[in-house]
Scaffold this active site. Sequence first.
Site, PDB file in Angstrom:
ATOM      1  N   LYS A 178       4.751   7.856  -3.790  1.00 27.54           N
ATOM      2  CA  LYS A 178       5.142   7.629  -5.182  1.00 27.54           C
ATOM      3  C   LYS A 178       5.927   8.808  -5.742  1.00 27.54           C
ATOM      4  CE  LYS A 178       3.681   7.622  -9.875  1.00 27.54           C
ATOM      5  NZ  LYS A 178       2.662   8.159 -10.796  1.00 27.54           N
ATOM      6  N   ASP A 236       2.727   2.764  -8.244  1.00 29.45           N
ATOM      7  CA  ASP A 236       1.373   3.278  -8.422  1.00 29.45           C
ATOM      8  C   ASP A 236       0.462   2.088  -8.694  1.00 29.45           C
ATOM      9  OD1 ASP A 236       2.064   2.522 -10.959  1.00 29.45           O
ATOM     10  OD2 ASP A 236       1.898   4.514 -11.844  1.00 29.45           O
TER      11      ASP A 236
END
Length: 382
Positions: free
Chosen positions: A232, A251
């Site tokens: 991420k 996420d």
Amino acid sequence: MVVHCIEWRQLSVTRGELCIATVLRCGQSFRWKNVGDEWSCALSGRIVILKQDLTHLHYRAIFPSKAQDAERKDDTSEVLRDYFNLSVDLTKLYKQWSDSDPIFMKKAPKFTGIRMLRQDPWENLISFICSTNNNISRISQMVEKLCVNYGDKLGELAGVEYYDFPPPHKLATTGIEQRLRELGFGYRAKYIANTARIIANEKPPEWLHSLRKQPYREVHNALLELSGVGPKVADCVCLMSMDKAEAVPVDTHVWQIAMRDYKFGKGKLKSLTPATYWAIGDHFRELWGQEAGWAHSVLFTADLRAFSERVETKIKGIETTMKVKTTAAGQEITRLNSTVTAAAVKGVKRESMQLVSDTKTKLEVEKKEAISVVRRSKRTKR
């Protein structure tokens, strides 16, 4: 400190192409300060102050004394055009995404002007290393501490000091990890120190900037080799400073959006595995095209703002409307209108609480917590 100030100037850009009130507070950059209708930040060796109307972005700059002939060499216009990616036709992209995605078409009209920043890769990288298991307020505090303790002072504005972001070698010194721990960075101190040493001592000059010329997956993989960088964080850097518009940071929240709104996995996926991470990104890239990361940011912001909408609940004949404010840490009650007394409402406000963390944002959780708040208000009334 002697400074040179540039008076107010303007760029022709509509609020539909850029809405700074949204873009500068949606978790891309963490150093912008907002007072009234003005936004200020240390940017490219100067203090930049912005404000906006429907048709123009107004700006002025304050240069430190070391910047000789600032008036003649002022390039703030070019800096802002680059920083805000103003060469990208956002209106055209919104139409493209709306044509291919009914969900985007429904949500986008209320969230125009959301575009990706083109930030300095080094600052962007360290900022998102700080972002792990964190919220916007604490990330901003950490970034500010790095600047105040290790950056060069640029000047003051309304009694507030502004500092440049420190270069890699300033964060690669002996004892930096322990000092950052003392400043409250926790386990992230090790990641910052290690990554700074790698970039300052092991990589060629301008290595991070050179990654902009490489393909997306190569850049992503190169960033993963740095300390404290997972998929991420790597995608956030790819999207926000590496010109990789197809990068889609995933996420838990984005994963929930994919399942809830796009029926991804049909509710069968129990965890965000590496395979799931890439599958979600590929799904959105196929849906939205080359600029999927930009489209994702619009829906991500729209979804956060949706939590600020009024939630209607009826409990035993009492109709209550709750105003929920979304923050990076979660959500807190900002307004509660009910048939209960004003004193009861005041009591609930005093107990403003975090309803859900940023990893638990499902609508069902929100509704259950709303019911809990109303019940507490009834007890307060009694």
